[in-house]
Design a protein around this motif. Structure first.
Motif, PDB file in Angstrom:
ATOM      1  N   PHE A   1      50.249  22.805 -25.126  1.00 45.98           N
ATOM      2  CA  PHE A   1      51.483  22.663 -24.343  1.00 45.98           C
ATOM      3  C   PHE A   1      52.675  23.109 -25.192  1.00 45.98           C
ATOM      4  CE2 PHE A   1      55.214  20.644 -22.732  1.00 45.98           C
ATOM      5  CZ  PHE A   1      55.013  20.358 -21.384  1.00 45.98           C
ATOM      6  N   ILE A   2      52.760  22.574 -26.404  1.00 48.61           N
ATOM      7  CA  ILE A   2      53.856  22.925 -27.314  1.00 48.61           C
ATOM      8  C   ILE A   2      53.806  24.403 -27.662  1.00 48.61           C
ATOM      9  CG2 ILE A   2      54.746  22.578 -29.660  1.00 48.61           C
ATOM     10  CD1 ILE A   2      53.831  19.636 -29.397  1.00 48.61           C
ATOM     11  N   ALA A   3      52.612  24.892 -27.967  1.00 50.03           N
ATOM     12  CA  ALA A   3      52.470  26.289 -28.377  1.00 50.03           C
ATOM     13  C   ALA A   3      52.898  27.239 -27.269  1.00 50.03           C
ATOM     14  CB  ALA A   3      51.024  26.564 -28.788  1.00 50.03           C
ATOM     15  N   THR A   4      52.486  26.966 -26.043  1.00 46.40           N
ATOM     16  CA  THR A   4      52.849  27.844 -24.934  1.00 46.40           C
ATOM     17  C   THR A   4      54.342  27.754 -24.635  1.00 46.40           C
ATOM     18  OG1 THR A   4      50.617  27.614 -24.014  1.00 46.40           O
ATOM     19  CG2 THR A   4      52.336  28.432 -22.533  1.00 46.40           C
ATOM     20  N   ALA A   5      54.912  26.554 -24.770  1.00 49.47           N
ATOM     21  CA  ALA A   5      56.362  26.407 -24.561  1.00 49.47           C
ATOM     22  C   ALA A   5      57.138  27.264 -25.541  1.00 49.47           C
ATOM     23  CB  ALA A   5      56.760  24.938 -24.696  1.00 49.47           C
ATOM     24  N   PHE A   6      56.744  27.248 -26.804  1.00 54.81           N
ATOM     25  CA  PHE A   6      57.444  28.063 -27.793  1.00 54.81           C
ATOM     26  C   PHE A   6      57.114  29.546 -27.646  1.00 54.81           C
ATOM     27  CE2 PHE A   6      58.597  24.102 -29.769  1.00 54.81           C
ATOM     28  CZ  PHE A   6      59.794  24.394 -30.381  1.00 54.81           C
ATOM     29  N   TYR A   7      55.947  29.848 -27.171  1.00 56.37           N
ATOM     30  CA  TYR A   7      55.591  31.231 -26.852  1.00 56.37           C
ATOM     31  C   TYR A   7      56.578  31.775 -25.815  1.00 56.37           C
ATOM     32  CZ  TYR A   7      52.450  34.999 -25.083  1.00 56.37           C
ATOM     33  OH  TYR A   7      51.893  36.183 -24.676  1.00 56.37           O
ATOM     34  N   ALA A   8      56.842  30.973 -24.797  1.00 56.92           N
ATOM     35  CA  ALA A   8      57.813  31.378 -23.773  1.00 56.92           C
ATOM     36  C   ALA A   8      59.216  31.507 -24.369  1.00 56.92           C
ATOM     37  CB  ALA A   8      57.813  30.370 -22.633  1.00 56.92           C
TER      38      ALA A   8
ATOM     39  N   LEU B   1      48.860  32.235 -22.250  1.00 58.93           N
ATOM     40  CA  LEU B   1      48.807  30.896 -22.839  1.00 58.93           C
ATOM     41  C   LEU B   1      48.520  31.053 -24.327  1.00 58.93           C
ATOM     42  CD1 LEU B   1      46.622  28.826 -20.334  1.00 58.93           C
ATOM     43  CD2 LEU B   1      49.103  28.651 -20.655  1.00 58.93           C
ATOM     44  N   TRP B   2      49.089  30.155 -25.120  1.00 62.64           N
ATOM     45  CA  TRP B   2      48.737  30.176 -26.527  1.00 62.64           C
ATOM     46  C   TRP B   2      47.929  28.917 -26.830  1.00 62.64           C
ATOM     47  CZ3 TRP B   2      52.216  29.569 -31.450  1.00 62.64           C
ATOM     48  CH2 TRP B   2      51.454  29.916 -32.573  1.00 62.64           C
TER      49      TRP B   2
ATOM     50  N   ILE C   1      55.564  31.667 -17.998  1.00 65.24           N
ATOM     51  CA  ILE C   1      56.084  30.505 -17.278  1.00 65.24           C
ATOM     52  C   ILE C   1      55.185  30.165 -16.086  1.00 65.24           C
ATOM     53  CG2 ILE C   1      58.006  29.664 -15.879  1.00 65.24           C
ATOM     54  CD1 ILE C   1      59.886  31.237 -17.711  1.00 65.24           C
ATOM     55  N   GLU C   2      54.745  31.205 -15.378  1.00 69.48           N
ATOM     56  CA  GLU C   2      53.840  30.987 -14.244  1.00 69.48           C
ATOM     57  C   GLU C   2      52.551  30.310 -14.702  1.00 69.48           C
ATOM     58  OE1 GLU C   2      51.355  33.653 -10.947  1.00 69.48           O
ATOM     59  OE2 GLU C   2      52.910  34.580 -12.178  1.00 69.48           O
ATOM     60  N   GLN C   3      51.990  30.794 -15.799  1.00 62.51           N
ATOM     61  CA  GLN C   3      50.744  30.221 -16.294  1.00 62.51           C
ATOM     62  C   GLN C   3      50.972  28.829 -16.874  1.00 62.51           C
ATOM     63  OE1 GLN C   3      48.138  31.660 -15.506  1.00 62.51           O
ATOM     64  NE2 GLN C   3      46.490  30.677 -16.652  1.00 62.51           N
ATOM     65  N   PHE C   4      52.125  28.614 -17.486  1.00 64.44           N
ATOM     66  CA  PHE C   4      52.469  27.280 -17.992  1.00 64.44           C
ATOM     67  C   PHE C   4      52.454  26.275 -16.844  1.00 64.44           C
ATOM     68  CE2 PHE C   4      55.527  23.904 -18.695  1.00 64.44           C
ATOM     69  CZ  PHE C   4      55.258  23.485 -19.984  1.00 64.44           C
ATOM     70  N   ASN C   5      53.061  26.619 -15.718  1.00 59.06           N
ATOM     71  CA  ASN C   5      53.122  25.704 -14.588  1.00 59.06           C
ATOM     72  C   ASN C   5      51.728  25.472 -13.989  1.00 59.06           C
ATOM     73  OD1 ASN C   5      56.088  24.954 -13.393  1.00 59.06           O
ATOM     74  ND2 ASN C   5      56.153  26.793 -14.665  1.00 59.06           N
ATOM     75  N   TYR C   6      50.905  26.509 -13.969  1.00 57.43           N
ATOM     76  CA  TYR C   6      49.547  26.355 -13.460  1.00 57.43           C
ATOM     77  C   TYR C   6      48.725  25.427 -14.357  1.00 57.43           C
ATOM     78  CZ  TYR C   6      44.783  27.556 -12.056  1.00 57.43           C
ATOM     79  OH  TYR C   6      43.481  27.485 -11.640  1.00 57.43           O
ATOM     80  N   GLU C   7      48.935  25.576 -15.665  1.00 61.29           N
ATOM     81  CA  GLU C   7      48.113  24.850 -16.636  1.00 61.29           C
ATOM     82  C   GLU C   7      48.611  23.431 -16.900  1.00 61.29           C
ATOM     83  OE1 GLU C   7      44.794  24.935 -19.398  1.00 61.29           O
ATOM     84  OE2 GLU C   7      45.449  26.359 -17.869  1.00 61.29           O
TER      85      GLU C   7
ATOM     86  N   SER D   1      51.389  15.973 -19.452  1.00 59.83           N
ATOM     87  CA  SER D   1      51.593  15.158 -20.650  1.00 59.83           C
ATOM     88  C   SER D   1      52.753  14.200 -20.411  1.00 59.83           C
ATOM     89  CB  SER D   1      51.891  16.045 -21.860  1.00 59.83           C
ATOM     90  OG  SER D   1      52.172  15.263 -22.998  1.00 59.83           O
ATOM     91  N   PRO D   2      52.516  12.898 -20.432  1.00 58.94           N
ATOM     92  CA  PRO D   2      53.576  11.927 -20.121  1.00 58.94           C
ATOM     93  C   PRO D   2      54.416  11.549 -21.345  1.00 58.94           C
ATOM     94  CG  PRO D   2      51.505  10.776 -20.408  1.00 58.94           C
ATOM     95  CD  PRO D   2      51.198  12.240 -20.621  1.00 58.94           C
ATOM     96  N   THR D   3      54.699  12.509 -22.210  1.00 56.91           N
ATOM     97  CA  THR D   3      55.449  12.209 -23.424  1.00 56.91           C
ATOM     98  C   THR D   3      56.896  12.667 -23.286  1.00 56.91           C
ATOM     99  OG1 THR D   3      54.986  14.318 -24.503  1.00 56.91           O
ATOM    100  CG2 THR D   3      53.361  12.545 -24.794  1.00 56.91           C
ATOM    101  N   GLN D   4      57.755  12.062 -24.082  1.00 61.09           N
ATOM    102  CA  GLN D   4      59.151  12.494 -24.104  1.00 61.09           C
ATOM    103  C   GLN D   4      59.257  13.958 -24.516  1.00 61.09           C
ATOM    104  OE1 GLN D   4      61.486   9.850 -26.564  1.00 61.09           O
ATOM    105  NE2 GLN D   4      60.846   8.017 -25.432  1.00 61.09           N
ATOM    106  N   THR D   5      58.525  14.347 -25.543  1.00 61.22           N
ATOM    107  CA  THR D   5      58.617  15.716 -26.051  1.00 61.22           C
ATOM    108  C   THR D   5      58.188  16.736 -25.007  1.00 61.22           C
ATOM    109  OG1 THR D   5      58.434  15.141 -28.384  1.00 61.22           O
ATOM    110  CG2 THR D   5      57.627  17.313 -27.740  1.00 61.22           C
ATOM    111  N   ALA D   6      57.120  16.474 -24.273  1.00 64.78           N
ATOM    112  CA  ALA D   6      56.668  17.408 -23.244  1.00 64.78           C
ATOM    113  C   ALA D   6      57.764  17.635 -22.211  1.00 64.78           C
ATOM    114  CB  ALA D   6      55.403  16.890 -22.577  1.00 64.78           C
ATOM    115  N   HIS D   7      58.407  16.575 -21.778  1.00 62.38           N
ATOM    116  CA  HIS D   7      59.463  16.690 -20.773  1.00 62.38           C
ATOM    117  C   HIS D   7      60.673  17.424 -21.343  1.00 62.38           C
ATOM    118  CE1 HIS D   7      56.901  13.734 -18.849  1.00 62.38           C
ATOM    119  NE2 HIS D   7      57.595  13.874 -17.730  1.00 62.38           N
TER     120      HIS D   7
END
Length: 972
Positions: free
Chosen positions: A603-610, A575-576, A640-646, A656-662
């Motif tokens: 959330f954003i940081a980990t997504a871009f980390y992936a 995770l970042w 990805i596994e940790q992203f889904n857990y977190e 996160s119920p935002t457009q960007t998160a989705h």
């Protein structure tokens, strides 16, 4: 058939006849032309010589090489020498057994390879005679005598900050803002100019003008000066080859003389002051009396590495005439260029000596019609000219540029009679990239949006990819560059541009792998998700579009260092979780008082980390780094596994119920299966619940429509694009924008402005929608398994009455690609062009094999189609090169209105609209095509007081229309 197989557009290191290369193994590329479909190169032959006409004594002859490679073929002959011109030609063979003629003869010329070849010294005016911190630009000159007729002559050299060169009174070249902006302490570009035609036997003179520029001038909102050094200096040498074979070098050294001249002040942000009364007539010609000039001195400079010009040079690329001159309510005389542009104004004037003319540049007018300077912050963008008083004088500033549409003119002698706008022109300035892409469609507002995207790129690609060109910033923000990279590479050839910028990114990267916010680095700050990821995203995109494996290899360690930096942050290597991040910058769901959206920063940081890890793994595969492939594939899986857990609940809902998160979860493939389906459904619902409006910022917006279309919600994506109300891409277009805005509501509905603090009207980031427009709407894309469009994918996605026509053209490394489609109620037509030496997969939506005709014939008799089949209601074709015209019946699959316009209010007179509504409302069950319109349009019409429609009638009509499946969905 008479076969015509030929070669054209030969390039070396992306350029035609480049001069001054310091690459010892340059790469050659070419494009093939053939009038036969399905042409593939089967062999090539390259010859290289130092003789321009005679290829009998070849330096390198490949012989016949059996290969379909035609881009980035590396020179493998004897070692090249400095300052030498090499000529080359190519011929090819194809799969039909045809052999081309030799191509035209073209060349590349080397620069200076070795430090010991430099004879020049860094020179600057002697500090005891001219204050090195003084504002006026320096003039340096040297007179010299050539002893015999010359065969050729070159200037090699550079300067800090910016320079202009003159030989015998004439400007050398047309480049501006040389030597460009690099990480000066680590890399400084030098330029090469052919001056053979400007020199002659006998007396000659060279002149140099030097101004502060990026090197020591005022940069950023922090008013920093002397970031790289506090001395301007020049470093040049003329290399002359005489007809008798002898050579001579004239370098900069302490024998040069120095003075100041008419440029009293010149700064990139602030503008220029030019006093023509101080011009030194003939200062750059032989015979000038410089007895009152001053000595120069040799200066030690903190420059570690000189590199030959990498980027496209900066040039004037277009001349624009004002469309109007007017007087504002405050009494200001203003020129309207009709286009928010970047460059300078050139004017001519006949005025008494000492007349002062002032130009003040701005982007927009306020809601009262007065010129608006508030968003410039500390940047003045002011040019002042003091007339010499000797006939007609012509002037444009030398070392500054402005971002503007409007120009306030003060002191011009014709102002009292009404300004003569014919005496003024705008000179558009940017890196002289080659245009490569074109997009158009049936909607004029979308076409204007595309033009705005292109103009935004032109304005901000001035040697570095700046965020904006007008205020006290103009910096190479990494986040802006990476979100726009795909659109940028469609519009213009960005190979040299980003090669140079990426090398600066690598040079500026910290030892721990961290990446600064801006490149070159002039402000504090580093290591932000989606910003610093430019280190991985941009090299990969360059590889995809141009097949540039050498640059990918060169940047690989930088990519790896950035991923490893993220890996080391925080308690969990998967995770970042960062202490600082920009987040979804300028998102509309931001909490009050914040510029960052509501999407959690981790959330954003980990997504871009992936995402960066995925790209690093893919780069390792390309470069055959097997251990790294295994390691980073494993790392990606664990992220990805940790992203889904977190960030994903046990029931499959994003935290996160935002457009960007989705959007990020979908576009970066962080969720799969039912979680992916749910995420896509919820993203679509978030758009619908917001009445087809977005809330995304810099991070989410570039991927929003791509995610929707990818997950089966293309109709929603199209409605987002077509949205005209705030916030939307077309809101600014309807407000008269001619470039992309920084804020969705830079100008509000009432004409007031967003905050002066950060309100650029030329900020290209949101122009990233262009990538989706040409790749998805027009359907012109590449197959990710083969870079540089070696294998092409054509898959248009129709938008029915919203768009009835779309076309994309792209000039790839292999040649021109076209994807064009047109819908009518009767037919669907798709036009495709595939260049020689490539293949394509063409997907024809919603039809079957028996219904498709190509140029009037059935597919099974069509030359060039290698394979055809049906899949999921579409026809899939594998085709070779050539032009194809496909046509098949619409059969009601897509509902098309009788006009190409999608907005009822725009296309119908009020009475006709009222008549139709009254006729069918409220009991409509089988509406004609005219009712295939957006709900938004009906709501707009209901607000017209003349319509006299009851609320119940409108609501009932909307209800009934909502029940009918006319919305561009294929019939089932």
């Amino acid at each position: 058939m008479t076969t015509t197989l030929s070669i054209n557009t030969l390039t070396c290191e992306y350029k035609i006849n480049p001069i001054g290369l310091d690459i010892k193994k340059p790469r050659i590329s070419w494009k093939m032309q053939s009038n036969r479909r399905g042409t593939i190169q089967t062999a090539y032959r390259i010859q290289v010589t130092e003789n321009d006409q005679d290829f009998t004594n070849m330096l390198w002859d490949t012989g016949e090489i059996h290969s379909d490679e035609s881009i980035h073929i590396e020179y493998k002959g004897p070692e090249l020498t400095s300052q030498t011109r090499y000529y080359y030609r190519v011929k090819v063979w194809d799969n039909f057994g045809d052999e081309s003629e030799w191509s035209e003869i073209v060349w590349w010329e080397t620069g200076i390879f070795n430090d010991e070849e430099w004879k020049a010294k860094w020179i600057t005016p002697h500090p005891d005679e001219i204050d090195p911190l003084s504002e006026p630009a320096f003039l340096l000159r040297k007179e010299f005598k050539l002893k015999a007729p010359i065969r050729s002559a070159r200037i090699y050299g550079t300067g800090v900050g910016l320079y202009e060169l003159f030989i015998n009174g004439d400007r050398v070249g047309t480049d501006l803002f040389s030597p460009g902006w690099t990480s000066y302490h680590k890399r400084l570009q030098y330029q090469t100019y052919d001056i053979t035609g400007q020199l002659g036997e006998g007396n000659n003179a060279m002149g140099i003008m030097l101004a502060d520029g990026w090197y020591k001038g005022n940069l950023s909102w922090e008013n920093k000066r002397h970031i790289y050094g506090d001395r301007r200096a020049a470093y040049f040498q003329i290399h002359v080859k005489y007809e008798d074979g002898t050579e001579e070098i004239i370098p900069t050294d302490a024998t040069w003389t120095a003075s100041t001249g008419p440029i009293l002040f010149s700064e990139i942000y602030q503008g220029e002051i030019y006093d023509a009364r101080l011009e030194k007539e003939g200062w750059n010609k032989p015979g000038f009396n410089d007895k009152d000039w001053h000595e120069t001195t040799v200066q030690d400079m903190p420059i570690t590495h000189l590199v030959a010009q990498e980027n496209w040079t900066t040039q004037v690329t277009e001349i624009i005439k004002p469309i109007n001159t007017f007087v504002t309510p405050l009494g200001d005389t203003v020129l309207d260029m009709g286009q928010n542009m970047v460059g300078r104004v050139r004017f001519q004037v006949e005025a008494p000596k000492g007349t002062t003319i002032i130009l003040k540049h701005a982007e927009v007018l306020d809601n009262e019609g007065n010129i608006y300077f508030g968003n410039l912050r500390k940047a003045h963008q002011e040019v002042k000219y003091i007339a010499k008083g000797e006939g007609i004088e012509t002037f444009a500033p030398h070392f500054t540029f402005q971002g503007f549409r409007y120009v306030k003119v003060e002191g011009y002698p014709e102002q009292e009679k009404g300004l003569i706008s014919e005496n003024f022109v705008g000179e558009v300035i940017h890196s002289a990239m080659e245009p490569t892409g074109h997009f158009e469609c049936s909607d004029p507002l979308i076409n204007r949006l595309q033009q705005n995207i292109v103009w935004g790129q032109r304005g901000n690609f001035l040697d570095v990819p700046t965020d904006c060109p007008q205020r006290d910033e103009r910096l190479g923000w990494t986040g802006d560059a990476q979100v726009f990279i795909q659109t940028a590479l469609f519009n213009y050839h960005g190979g040299p541009f980003f090669t140079k910028w990426l090398r600066d990114l690598k040079a500026e990267q910290y030892p721990d792998g961290g990446v600064p916010f801006v490149i070159p680095t002039v402000v504090e700050g580093a290591n932000a998700a989606a910003w610093s990821d430019a280190a991985t995203i941009i090299p990969w995109e360059i590889y995809k579009i141009y097949g540039d494996k050498r640059l990918l290899s060169e940047q690989y360690e930088s990519m790896k260092a950035w991923v490893e930096y993220m890996r080391r942050q925080g308690p969990d290597e998967y995770l970042w979780v960062v202490t600082f991040n920009f987040g979804d910058w300028l998102a509309l769901d931001a909490p009050s008082g914040s510029y960052s959206g509501s999407t959690p920063k981790d959330f954003i940081a980990t997504a871009f980390y992936a995402y960066s890890t995925r790209l690093l793994r893919d780069a390792a595969e390309v470069l055959q780094k097997e251990e790294d492939v295994e390691e980073y594939n494993s790392l990606l899986e664990k992220i990805i596994e940790q992203f889904n857990y977190e960030f994903v609940s046990p029931s499959g809902r994003l935290v996160s119920p935002t457009q960007t998160a989705h959007v990020l979860a979908l576009i970066f493939d962080l969720v799969e299966g039912k979680v992916k389906e749910r995420t896509a459904v919820e993203l679509n619902e978030l758009i619908l619940q917001n009445d087809y409006h977005l809330t995304t910022g810099f991070v989410g917006t570039p991927y929003l429509c791509l995610a929707l279309s990818k997950c089966g919600y293309h109709e929603t994506a199209v409605k987002l694009l077509m949205q005209e109300g705030y916030p939307s891409w077309l809101y600014s277009v309807k407000k008269g924008a001619t470039t992309i805005w920084e804020h969705w509501d830079g100008i509000k509905e009432d004409g007031s402005f967003w905050s002066d603090e950060m309100n650029s009207f030329n900020h290209y980031a949101y122009g990233a929608i262009g990538d989706w427009m040409y790749r998805v709407v027009a359907g012109l894309d590449l197959d990710n398994t083969a870079p540089a469009y070696k294998r092409i994918q054509i898959e248009p996605k129709f938008a029915g009455i919203s768009l009835t026509y779309a076309k994309a053209i792209y000039d790839s490394m292999y040649g021109r690609i076209i994807s064009s489609w047109c819908l009518t109620n009767e037919d669907i037509e798709i036009e495709v062009e595939i260049p020689a030496n490539t293949t394509a997969t063409v997907i024809l939506p919603s039809t079957c094999l028996k219904n498709v005709r190509e140029s009037g014939t059935s597919l099974n008799t069509t030359v060039g189609i290698h394979h055809s089949y049906e899949k999921e209601g579409n026809v899939i074709l594998n085709v070779g090169s050539g032009c194809y015209s496909f046509k098949y019946p619409n059969e009601g699959r897509f509902s098309i209105t009788f006009t190409e316009e999608s907005r009822l209010v725009d296309i119908l007179e009020y009475k006709e609209a009222k008549h139709i509504l009254d006729q069918y409302a409220p009991g409509i069950t089988n509406p004609p095509g005219i009712f295939a319109m957006k709900m938004k349009t009906l709501k707009e019409l209901a607000n017209f007081p003349e319509a006299n429609l009851s609320t119940n009638t409108v609501n009932t009509l909307i209800e009934e229309l909502n029940k009918i499946e006319w919305n561009l969905t294929p019939a089932h």
